[in-house]
Design an enzyme around this catalytic site. Structure first.
Site, short mmCIF file in Angstrom:
data_model
loop_
_atom_site.label_atom_id
_atom_site.label_comp_id
_atom_site.label_asym_id
_atom_site.label_seq_id
_atom_site.Cartn_x
_atom_site.Cartn_y
_atom_site.Cartn_z
N ASN A 182 0.80 -1.19 0.10
CA ASN A 182 -0.11 0.13 0.11
C ASN A 182 0.75 1.20 0.02
O ASN A 182 2.09 1.38 0.37
CB ASN A 182 -1.03 0.06 1.22
CG ASN A 182 -0.23 0.31 2.56
OD1 ASN A 182 0.27 -0.68 2.98
ND2 ASN A 182 -0.33 1.31 3.18
N CYS A 183 0.28 2.30 -0.53
CA CYS A 183 0.85 3.68 -0.29
C CYS A 183 -0.02 4.53 0.65
O CYS A 183 -0.39 4.11 1.46
CB CYS A 183 1.02 4.30 -1.86
SG CYS A 183 -0.64 4.50 -2.49
N MET A 184 -0.08 5.66 0.35
CA MET A 184 -0.72 6.51 1.36
C MET A 184 -2.14 6.33 1.30
O MET A 184 -3.02 6.43 2.19
CB MET A 184 -0.45 8.03 1.39
CG MET A 184 0.99 8.37 1.50
SD MET A 184 1.29 10.24 1.18
CE MET A 184 0.48 10.70 2.77
#
Length: 462
Positions: A28-30
């Protein structure tokens, strides 16, 4: 949505992307869950988009990305459990590196080498920004022990970048990560750096060595790690298994390290310099045009997945030049979308949509633009145009002023420390502050005007 609801969401998502057997990895990123799937066509995109808590789906860079929101860190825990994946156990699928066009393949490799250390890179930039403020305010001096220790914490990631990139590249290419890390370390070995600084001529088996300072470099160790992976694979075919523990690393290091100094390093440094020179040519000769184009359309480029062609250049620019004029402009696009969120919120009379606009404004200020793009700008494309105009005007001015970004930090309010020149506050910082305000105000005013009655029709439910 409370944490108790994530189990059902995770179950739905894993099932709709094709089940756990179709999932190679998930990170995941933000705001996004980033799946690497064996078969993306097995994913039921329309059904995934229909889930209330899903903001959108993007397929790019070999990843199937599901936009969740800022609570994605909590969601991924249940997604991993549902998928039967333990964090860190994912292994790269080398076939994925061979799929897509050249830019996509390069982006996958660079992303795999860079993404694991993004958090630490941002922390490094934040500390550097803080130190720049403290020295400018005369709270600290560059010779103070406090400054030196904190600067060591901040700058080590850049100085030892070849070691860290080498370690990550080992995983990307399926090679022993400690071997590739040692290759990176060999490129910044103190005695050789001292010889390079002193102008001492070195040879290897009577072949002249081109001495280059590789600290902070990216492409040389990535290329060297790829070569090492090929040599390791070949060595394992000829060395008996009972001897591989010692002899395979010996063979790989004895071949790859000299090759890195004689061929790989100089060639990739030349490539790096050419990439940087190409970007700098535009921003040196027609900076305003470059600023307008990047400032206006960068978020659209990202949305379409075309940014993969630029990412390696932007990263290389910062690593090799120590600053980047392009990224200085790109940070303004976030402020333009923040302005759109505000203009939308002020114009609409619907309480739910007004709340959506103000909520998205806060997200943009913290560097997260997906909620605004998918819930406001795309449903009413005139509002995206408002962001184009605001970002383009601010970007053109910023590029004309010669502003640069000096460290890798987040967006929104977190971009300001990145604009601080280590030598002190200058036009990069002050110019960015002014241009961010310009982009914000122009986009907000245009969004307020262009939204009109459409604010009562646009679907803000997501």
């Amino acid at each position: 949505m409370g944490n108790n609801s994530y189990t059902q969401l995770a179950s739905d998502l894993v099932g709709l992307v094709g089940g756990r057997d179709n999932i190679i990895s998930v990170t995941n990123c933000m705001t996004r869950l980033r799946f690497v799937l064996k078969d993306e066509n097995a994913a039921k995109t329309d059904e995934i988009k229909a889930i209330k808590d899903v903001k959108g789906v993007v397929r790019q860079g070999g990843q199937y990305q599901i936009i969740i929101g800022t609570h994605v860190n909590a969601v991924i825990t249940d997604v991993r459990k549902e998928a039967g994946i333990t964090e860190g156990e994912e292994k790269p699928d080398m076939k994925l590196l061979k799929e897509g066009n050249l830019f996509d393949r390069i982006f996958k490799i660079i992303s795999g080498c860079i993404m694991p250390m993004i958090g630490v890179m941002v922390a490094s930039g934040m500390i550097k920004g803080l130190l720049a403020v403290l020295t400018t305010a005369k709270v600290l001096e560059a010779a103070d022990g406090t400054y030196l220790i904190l600067y060591a914490a901040a700058n080590s990631i850049m100085y030892f970048l070849p070691v860290i990139i080498g370690f990550n590249a080992g995983k990307v290419f399926g090679c022993n990560q400690f071997i590739t890390a040692i290759i990176g370390a060999s490129l910044i070995y103190p005695d050789i750096l001292a010889a390079q600084t002193a102008g001492t001529a070195l040879t290897f088996l009577k072949i002249p060595v081109t001495l280059i300072n590789y600290s902070g470099s990216l492409l040389p160790v990535v290329a060297a790690s790829w070569v090492a992976s090929k040599i390791e694979k070949g060595a394992k075919k000829v060395v008996p298994q009972m001897l591989q523990l010692f002899f395979v690393p010996t063979i790989v290091l004895m071949i790859t390290v000299p090759l890195s100094y004689l061929v790989i390093g100089p060639v990739m440094t030349y490539v790096s310099n050419c990439l940087s020179a190409g970007v700098m040519f535009i921003f040196n000769h027609v900076p305003v045009l470059g600023g307008v184009l990047f400032g206006a359309f960068w978020q659209l480029i990202v949305l379409l997945g075309l940014h993969s062609a630029f990412i390696p250049v932007l990263m290389n620019n910062l690593f090799t030049l120590g600053s980047d004029p392009v990224n200085a402009v790109l940070g303004l696009t976030v402020w333009a979308l923040a302005g759109v969120s505000l203009g939308y919120a002020l114009r609409t009379k619907d309480k739910e949509k007004k709340s959506l606009g103000f909520g998205n404004l806060v997200s943009c200020l913290f560097g997260i633009t997906e909620p605004t793009i998918y819930s406001i700008a795309l449903p009413n494309f005139k509002l995206f145009i408002a962001a184009f105009v605001g970002g383009g005007v601010g970007g053109g001015i910023m590029a004309g002023l010669g502003g640069r970004m000096y460290s890798f930090i987040g967006d929104g309010i977190f971009r300001f420390p990145a604009m601080i020149n280590p030598k002190g506050l200058d036009i990069s910082f002050y110019g960015f502050a002014v241009c961010a305000a310009i982009s914000f105000v122009i986009s907000a005013v245009l969004a307020f005007i262009l939204a009109g009655e459409d604010t009562n029709k646009a679907d803000g439910s997501k």
